[in-house]
Design an enzyme around this catalytic site. Sequence first.
Site, mmCIF file in Angstrom:
data_model
loop_
_atom_site.group_PDB
_atom_site.id
_atom_site.type_symbol
_atom_site.label_atom_id
_atom_site.label_comp_id
_atom_site.label_asym_id
_atom_site.label_seq_id
_atom_site.Cartn_x
_atom_site.Cartn_y
_atom_site.Cartn_z
ATOM 1 N N PRO A 18 0.793 -1.226 0.000
ATOM 2 C CA PRO A 18 0.000 0.000 0.000
ATOM 3 C C PRO A 18 0.817 1.264 0.000
ATOM 4 O O PRO A 18 0.282 2.327 -0.241
ATOM 5 C CB PRO A 18 -0.813 -0.122 1.297
ATOM 6 C CG PRO A 18 0.058 -0.919 2.196
ATOM 7 C CD PRO A 18 0.797 -1.882 1.294
ATOM 8 N N VAL A 20 3.365 4.155 -1.183
ATOM 9 C CA VAL A 20 3.506 4.767 -2.504
ATOM 10 C C VAL A 20 4.738 4.219 -3.231
ATOM 11 O O VAL A 20 5.807 4.073 -2.639
ATOM 12 C CB VAL A 20 3.619 6.293 -2.364
ATOM 13 C CG1 VAL A 20 3.835 6.948 -3.713
ATOM 14 C CG2 VAL A 20 2.354 6.848 -1.725
ATOM 15 N N GLU A 43 -1.474 2.084 -3.554
ATOM 16 C CA GLU A 43 -2.654 2.947 -3.530
ATOM 17 C C GLU A 43 -2.486 4.073 -4.547
ATOM 18 O O GLU A 43 -1.508 4.825 -4.513
ATOM 19 C CB GLU A 43 -2.842 3.547 -2.134
ATOM 20 C CG GLU A 43 -4.040 4.483 -2.067
ATOM 21 C CD GLU A 43 -4.143 5.213 -0.734
ATOM 22 O OE1 GLU A 43 -3.235 5.049 0.115
ATOM 23 O OE2 GLU A 43 -5.112 5.958 -0.545
ATOM 24 N N CYS A 116 -5.220 3.784 5.294
ATOM 25 C CA CYS A 116 -3.928 4.473 5.243
ATOM 26 C C CYS A 116 -3.930 5.677 6.179
ATOM 27 O O CYS A 116 -4.772 6.573 6.035
ATOM 28 C CB CYS A 116 -3.624 4.924 3.815
ATOM 29 S SG CYS A 116 -2.032 5.771 3.666
ATOM 30 N N HIS A 183 -6.655 -4.034 9.049
ATOM 31 C CA HIS A 183 -5.339 -3.815 9.650
ATOM 32 C C HIS A 183 -5.556 -3.709 11.150
ATOM 33 O O HIS A 183 -6.281 -2.828 11.608
ATOM 34 C CB HIS A 183 -4.709 -2.533 9.110
ATOM 35 C CG HIS A 183 -3.308 -2.309 9.590
ATOM 36 N ND1 HIS A 183 -2.214 -2.367 8.751
ATOM 37 C CD2 HIS A 183 -2.813 -2.040 10.821
ATOM 38 C CE1 HIS A 183 -1.113 -2.137 9.451
ATOM 39 N NE2 HIS A 183 -1.457 -1.933 10.718
ATOM 40 N N ASN A 214 -4.506 -8.224 8.232
ATOM 41 C CA ASN A 214 -3.365 -7.419 7.781
ATOM 42 C C ASN A 214 -2.680 -6.803 8.997
ATOM 43 O O ASN A 214 -3.314 -6.532 10.010
ATOM 44 C CB ASN A 214 -3.866 -6.321 6.840
ATOM 45 C CG ASN A 214 -2.761 -5.382 6.367
ATOM 46 O OD1 ASN A 214 -2.903 -4.182 6.416
ATOM 47 N ND2 ASN A 214 -1.661 -5.935 5.904
ATOM 48 N N ALA A 242 2.398 -7.074 3.598
ATOM 49 C CA ALA A 242 2.957 -5.887 2.948
ATOM 50 C C ALA A 242 4.466 -5.839 3.131
ATOM 51 O O ALA A 242 5.224 -6.254 2.260
ATOM 52 C CB ALA A 242 2.294 -4.631 3.503
ATOM 53 N N ARG A 243 4.911 -5.356 4.298
ATOM 54 C CA ARG A 243 6.348 -5.126 4.478
ATOM 55 C C ARG A 243 7.168 -6.415 4.428
ATOM 56 O O ARG A 243 8.271 -6.429 3.863
ATOM 57 C CB ARG A 243 6.579 -4.380 5.796
ATOM 58 C CG ARG A 243 6.272 -2.896 5.683
ATOM 59 C CD ARG A 243 6.157 -2.203 7.023
ATOM 60 N NE ARG A 243 5.048 -2.745 7.792
ATOM 61 C CZ ARG A 243 5.157 -3.213 9.033
ATOM 62 N NH1 ARG A 243 6.325 -3.189 9.642
ATOM 63 N NH2 ARG A 243 4.119 -3.682 9.675
#
Length: 493
Positions: A18, A20, A43, A116, A183, A214, A242-243
């Site tokens: 997510p 940038v 995103e 976010c 999340h 998440n 994600a990370r």
Amino acid sequence: MIVNSLSLCYHNKLILAPMVRVGTLPMRLLALDYGADIVYCEELIDLKMLQCKRVVNEALSTVDFVAPDDRVVFRTCEREQSRVVFQMGTSDAERALAVAKLVENDVAGIDVNMGCPKEYSTKGGMGAALLSDPDKIEKILSTLVKGTRRPVTCKIRLLPSLEDTLSLVKRIERTGIAAIAVHGRKREERPQHPVSCEAIKAIAETLSIPVIANGGSHDHIQKYLDIEDFRQATAASSVMVARAAMWNPSVFLKEGPRPLEEVMQKYIRYAVQYDNHHTNTKYCLCQMLREQLESPQGRLLHAAQSSQEICEAFGLGAFYKETTRELEARRAQLLARSPEETEEPAEDTSGVIKMAVKFDRRAYSPQITPKMCLLEWCRREKLAQPVYETVQRPMDRLFCSVVTVAEQKYQSTLWDKSKKLAEQAAAIVCLRSQGLPEGRLGEESPSLHKRKREASDQDPGDPTAQEPAVPGELCKKPFVALASGKESPLQGW
């Protein structure tokens, strides 16, 4: 029950990037190679996407969504078409639907990021800012569910109380979305704060639609088995990573992650093959290296200022040269077989002469612009000064202008990001239609230079001397007019 190809995501694993400029095509393809079921793009803001044009890139075998400044905002390919979810930032239902319709033929699903917490998102009423406006959430999601052919999902964060969170997710479920990602942190919390598996579990036990867990990268996920452990702890249908996936996309392999050097080499090859911008390639590699950034390899990466230098730092210099040579050859073949585009003016049924042109500041002198050249020509020909009618398109906030000279209207068919740029483009259409100089660098504009020379020959102390029509003065003239009561050729936008 989830429908279409998005049903793949409810096995046990997903990847989301997510942040940038992270979830670009090379990283998504790498995650798919290593076992991710579904990949999300980064995103992307609705207003930015609505300015884009869909372009089939035959040289790369991709579909590109290209901004007015020729920057590729979103790139995808056939291989991921049934497995990529388009994630958008939005605060408006109609804009969200317009974006969904723009991309729906090239993606597997549409996701609205309502989790976010970053300022770039929340200051526009997007991301986690939506959590305080359930009515707007409901309108956005209901509009998307009714208006697009693809499954719709959203991602949220926890509200201050579990009771409020459960009330919100029930309302979201009633919009008809296919799944919800949660999340497990509140809006003000960051990765160093523990993720609340209990809150995600309570949501999963409350809803009948699939819940995607998440937020486990920091505390839970280092290898494939950790993904399943996190899913069980949250009672979720699947997991969004994600990370941990950025640090090493091979985290999805059941047999364990691959050595980082191997993963980075594979990523770089994808980045070159799909013409990824070198700054994004460098950023993603830095995320993979992390604590190794001070190593000799890390220092070489830090010093790299182009895709070629990145490749050379990882021993892929020959691969870069061969791949770029093949890509240029494909582009040359496509160019040779395509008829050359012309900028011949065409008059439509409304009597407006149109061309597809833009005003690029870099191609013009700062002192002489197309509008100035057109005004000077009108003065020399003893014509009324140009009149500009400029409108803004509400959906994407772009501008288009029509200039009237000697009762003839001229317009560029390309919409621009500012009123000034749109008016300059209209002036260019008029000048090119008449075969007149427009002030481009290296192009002489005799009348303007002549006026300046005549002014310099006058006695500066002569009170009767005519004021020189230098560019700085021309810019002060009120030559922009509002649209009158007459019907505008742009009416209806």
